[in-house]
Design a protein around this motif. Structure first.
Motif, PDB file in Angstrom:
ATOM      1  N   THR A  44       0.609  -1.174  -0.036  1.00 36.56           N
ATOM      2  CA  THR A  44      -0.191  -0.034   0.051  1.00 36.56           C
ATOM      3  C   THR A  44       0.968   1.145   0.123  1.00 36.56           C
ATOM      4  O   THR A  44       1.594   1.415   1.001  1.00 36.56           O
ATOM      5  CB  THR A  44      -0.831   0.044   1.268  1.00 36.56           C
ATOM      6  N   ILE A  45       0.931   1.871  -1.133  1.00 39.94           N
ATOM      7  CA  ILE A  45       1.786   3.089  -1.199  1.00 39.94           C
ATOM      8  C   ILE A  45       1.012   4.487  -1.230  1.00 39.94           C
ATOM      9  O   ILE A  45       0.199   4.726  -2.302  1.00 39.94           O
ATOM     10  CB  ILE A  45       2.699   3.069  -2.225  1.00 39.94           C
ATOM     11  N   VAL A  46       0.806   5.268  -0.026  1.00 38.05           N
ATOM     12  CA  VAL A  46       0.034   6.363  -0.151  1.00 38.05           C
ATOM     13  C   VAL A  46       0.676   7.751  -0.088  1.00 38.05           C
ATOM     14  O   VAL A  46       1.643   7.539   0.521  1.00 38.05           O
ATOM     15  CB  VAL A  46      -0.961   6.431   0.968  1.00 38.05           C
ATOM     16  N   VAL A  47       0.368   8.555  -1.073  1.00 37.45           N
ATOM     17  CA  VAL A  47       1.097   9.871  -0.791  1.00 37.45           C
ATOM     18  C   VAL A  47       0.119  10.851  -0.278  1.00 37.45           C
ATOM     19  O   VAL A  47      -1.131  10.895  -0.811  1.00 37.45           O
ATOM     20  CB  VAL A  47       1.317  10.347  -2.174  1.00 37.45           C
ATOM     21  N   MET A  48       0.559  11.313   0.741  1.00 39.52           N
ATOM     22  CA  MET A  48      -0.361  12.616   1.216  1.00 39.52           C
ATOM     23  C   MET A  48       0.189  13.908   0.699  1.00 39.52           C
ATOM     24  O   MET A  48       1.333  14.335   0.765  1.00 39.52           O
ATOM     25  CB  MET A  48       0.059  12.534   2.871  1.00 39.52           C
ATOM     26  N   LEU A  49      -0.675  14.755  -0.040  1.00 39.34           N
ATOM     27  CA  LEU A  49      -0.549  15.802  -0.427  1.00 39.34           C
ATOM     28  C   LEU A  49      -1.410  16.958   0.400  1.00 39.34           C
ATOM     29  O   LEU A  49      -2.391  16.739   0.879  1.00 39.34           O
ATOM     30  CB  LEU A  49      -0.963  15.916  -1.943  1.00 39.34           C
ATOM     31  N   GLY A  50      -0.761  18.227   0.148  1.00 32.66           N
ATOM     32  CA  GLY A  50      -1.278  19.334   0.794  1.00 32.66           C
ATOM     33  C   GLY A  50      -0.259  20.356   1.243  1.00 32.66           C
ATOM     34  O   GLY A  50       0.561  19.786   1.584  1.00 32.66           O
ATOM     35  N   ALA A  51      -0.774  21.521   1.066  1.00 36.73           N
ATOM     36  CA  ALA A  51       0.139  22.644   1.552  1.00 36.73           C
ATOM     37  C   ALA A  51       0.499  22.578   2.899  1.00 36.73           C
ATOM     38  O   ALA A  51       0.000  21.852   3.619  1.00 36.73           O
ATOM     39  CB  ALA A  51      -0.593  24.091   1.432  1.00 36.73           C
ATOM     40  N   PRO A  52       1.724  23.061   3.304  1.00 39.59           N
ATOM     41  CA  PRO A  52       2.244  23.104   4.665  1.00 39.59           C
ATOM     42  C   PRO A  52       0.815  23.573   5.664  1.00 39.59           C
ATOM     43  O   PRO A  52       0.152  24.504   5.491  1.00 39.59           O
ATOM     44  CB  PRO A  52       3.286  23.942   4.755  1.00 39.59           C
ATOM     45  N   GLY A  53       0.684  22.891   6.678  1.00 42.09           N
ATOM     46  CA  GLY A  53      -0.282  23.189   7.508  1.00 42.09           C
ATOM     47  C   GLY A  53      -1.753  22.913   7.395  1.00 42.09           C
ATOM     48  O   GLY A  53      -2.513  23.299   8.236  1.00 42.09           O
ATOM     49  N   THR A  54      -1.811  21.875   6.294  1.00 42.14           N
ATOM     50  CA  THR A  54      -3.170  21.382   6.132  1.00 42.14           C
ATOM     51  C   THR A  54      -3.623  20.123   7.068  1.00 42.14           C
ATOM     52  O   THR A  54      -4.411  19.644   6.981  1.00 42.14           O
ATOM     53  CB  THR A  54      -3.418  20.804   4.702  1.00 42.14           C
ATOM     54  N   GLY A  55      -2.323  19.764   7.682  1.00 41.08           N
ATOM     55  CA  GLY A  55      -2.505  18.539   8.503  1.00 41.08           C
ATOM     56  C   GLY A  55      -2.301  17.195   8.084  1.00 41.08           C
ATOM     57  O   GLY A  55      -2.617  16.231   8.603  1.00 41.08           O
ATOM     58  N   TYR A  95      18.545  25.356   3.134  1.00 40.69           N
ATOM     59  CA  TYR A  95      17.357  25.678   2.127  1.00 40.69           C
ATOM     60  C   TYR A  95      15.988  25.699   2.989  1.00 40.69           C
ATOM     61  O   TYR A  95      15.174  26.525   2.742  1.00 40.69           O
ATOM     62  CB  TYR A  95      17.123  24.509   1.131  1.00 40.69           C
ATOM     63  N   MET A  96      16.053  24.832   3.983  1.00 38.64           N
ATOM     64  CA  MET A  96      14.819  24.584   4.842  1.00 38.64           C
ATOM     65  C   MET A  96      14.542  25.997   5.532  1.00 38.64           C
ATOM     66  O   MET A  96      13.489  26.573   5.687  1.00 38.64           O
ATOM     67  CB  MET A  96      15.006  23.430   5.839  1.00 38.64           C
ATOM     68  N   ASN A  97      15.814  26.588   6.160  1.00 38.55           N
ATOM     69  CA  ASN A  97      15.459  27.674   6.832  1.00 38.55           C
ATOM     70  C   ASN A  97      15.224  28.850   6.157  1.00 38.55           C
ATOM     71  O   ASN A  97      14.436  29.919   6.508  1.00 38.55           O
ATOM     72  CB  ASN A  97      16.950  28.191   7.695  1.00 38.55           C
ATOM     73  N   LYS A  98      15.177  28.865   4.771  1.00 39.53           N
ATOM     74  CA  LYS A  98      14.562  29.913   4.057  1.00 39.53           C
ATOM     75  C   LYS A  98      13.176  29.590   3.479  1.00 39.53           C
ATOM     76  O   LYS A  98      12.599  30.481   2.886  1.00 39.53           O
ATOM     77  CB  LYS A  98      15.375  30.234   2.630  1.00 39.53           C
ATOM     78  N   ARG A 129      -2.661  28.258  11.600  1.00 39.40           N
ATOM     79  CA  ARG A 129      -2.197  26.866  12.233  1.00 39.40           C
ATOM     80  C   ARG A 129      -0.872  26.745  12.358  1.00 39.40           C
ATOM     81  O   ARG A 129      -0.329  26.349  13.384  1.00 39.40           O
ATOM     82  CB  ARG A 129      -2.609  25.834  11.004  1.00 39.40           C
ATOM     83  N   LEU A 130      -0.021  27.193  11.370  1.00 38.68           N
ATOM     84  CA  LEU A 130       1.582  26.956  11.329  1.00 38.68           C
ATOM     85  C   LEU A 130       2.119  27.847  12.485  1.00 38.68           C
ATOM     86  O   LEU A 130       3.183  27.556  13.182  1.00 38.68           O
ATOM     87  CB  LEU A 130       2.198  27.511  10.090  1.00 38.68           C
ATOM     88  N   ASP A 134      11.263  27.558  10.436  1.00 30.62           N
ATOM     89  CA  ASP A 134      10.390  27.786   9.188  1.00 30.62           C
ATOM     90  C   ASP A 134       8.899  28.046   9.489  1.00 30.62           C
ATOM     91  O   ASP A 134       8.048  28.083   8.699  1.00 30.62           O
ATOM     92  CB  ASP A 134      10.504  26.865   8.120  1.00 30.62           C
ATOM     93  N   ASP A 135       8.266  27.780  10.830  1.00 31.82           N
ATOM     94  CA  ASP A 135       6.923  28.180  10.775  1.00 31.82           C
ATOM     95  C   ASP A 135       6.836  29.853  11.216  1.00 31.82           C
ATOM     96  O   ASP A 135       5.578  30.241  11.809  1.00 31.82           O
ATOM     97  CB  ASP A 135       6.525  27.423  11.966  1.00 31.82           C
ATOM     98  N   LYS A 136       7.913  30.627  11.442  1.00 31.73           N
ATOM     99  CA  LYS A 136       7.642  32.088  11.522  1.00 31.73           C
ATOM    100  C   LYS A 136       6.855  32.459  10.244  1.00 31.73           C
ATOM    101  O   LYS A 136       6.953  32.052   9.230  1.00 31.73           O
ATOM    102  CB  LYS A 136       9.109  32.647  11.436  1.00 31.73           C
TER     103      LYS A 136
END
Ligand code: AMP
Length: 217
Positions: free
Chosen positions: A6-17, A57-60, A128-129, A166-168
Motif C-alpha cells: 500500500t503506497i499512499v502519498v499525502m499531498l497538501g500545503a504546509p499546515g493542512t494537517g 534551504y529549509m531555513n529559508k 495553524r502554522l 520555518d514556522d515563522k
C-alpha cells in the motif's frame, strides 16, 4: 516491497494537517510513515553533511534540491520495514520527484495506491502554522487548538517545546508561495493519472482520517 504493497502519498500545503493524518493512517495500516522533512531534520540533528546542506534551504522555506531529496528517499524506501508499503508525507513535492517515485515503483513492479490531497483555506493555514509547537519526541501542539497541559512543555516527557524555525510568519508565506508554484502542478499530474482523491482538511482529525482510510478500502 512485496506485491500489492500500500503506497499512499499525502499531498497538501504546509499546515493542512497532512503530517498528522499521515502518522495516523500509517498506524492504522501498520506501515511506516515517511516524512522527508523529518528525515532532513534527523540528518540536521545528527549534523550529517546532508543535514547541514538541507538546512540552508529549509531555513529559508525553500525546497531542498531534487537530486538530494530523491536519493535520500529512495534509500529509505529500500529499508526492510517498507515491505508492506508506506505513507509518504511531504514527498513528492515537485514533478521531477513525482516522476522519480513512479519510475522507482515501476522498477519494482509496484504502483501508487492513492494520492490523498488535503484542502484547507490559506488564512487558516497561516494561523495553524504560526501557532504550532513541537516536542523533541515528535509530538505536535497548537497554542489555540491543541495546547499542552503546561505551557510550553511536552505532556509526555515534560521536555521544553520549541517552534520550528520555518514556522515563522514570513517563512510560512514563502513556503505557501513555493507550494503553489512547485507542488500544485502535482495535483494535476496525479488527477490525470486517476490517482488523486480530494479531502476537506477542515474538521475533526479522526473524522478526516476515517474518510482517508475508508477511501483506501
Ligand atoms: P516539512 O516538514 O514537510 O514541512 O518540510 C520542511 C522543509 O524540508 C521544507 O520546507 C523543505 O525545505 C524541506 N523538504 C521536505 N520535503 C521535501 C521535498 N520532498 N523536496 C524538497 N524539499 C523538502
Amino acid at each position: 516491497m512485496k506485491e500489492q504493497a500500500t503506497i499512499v502519498v499525502m499531498l497538501g500545503a504546509p499546515g493542512t494537517g497532512k503530517g498528522t493524518q499521515a502518522v495516523l493512517l500509517a498506524e492504522r495500516l501498520g506501515i511506516p510513515h515517511i516524512s522527508t522533512g523529518d528525515l532532513f531534520r534527523e540528518h540536521l540533528a545528527a549534523e550529517t553533511p546532508l543535514g547541514i546542506e538541507a538546512a540552508t534551504y529549509m531555513n529559508k522555506g525553500e525546497l531542498v534540491p531534487d537530486e538530494i531529496t530523491i536519493t535520500m528517499l529512495n534509500a529509505r524506501l529500500e529499508e526492510d520495514d517498507c515491505e508492506n508499503g508506506v505513507v509518504l508525507d511531504g514527498y513528492p513535492r515537485t514533478l521531477v520527484q513525482a516522476l522519480a517515485l513512479e519510475s522507482y515503483l515501476d522498477s519494482i513492479d509496484e504502483e501508487l495506491t492513492m494520492v490523498a490531497n488535503l484542502a484547507v483555506p490559506e488564512v487558516l493555514i497561516v494561523k495553524r502554522l504560526s501557532g504550532r509547537w513541537m516536542s523533541k519526541s515528535g509530538n505536535v501542539y497548537h497554542a489555540e487548538y491543541n495546547p499542552p497541559k503546561r505551557k510550553w512543555f511536552d505532556d509526555e516527557d515534560g521536555s521544553p517545546l520549541y517552534q520550528r524555525e520555518d514556522d515563522k510568519a514570513e517563512t510560512v508565506l514563502n513556503r505557501l508561495k513555493i507550494y503553489e508554484a512547485q507542488t500544485l502542478p502535482l495535483i494535476d499530474h496525479f488527477r490525470e493519472e486517476g490517482k488523486l482523491v480530494e479531502f476537506n482538511g477542515v474538521g475533526e482529525i479522526n473524522d478526516i482520517n476515517d474518510e482517508i482510510f475508508e477511501a483506501l478500502q
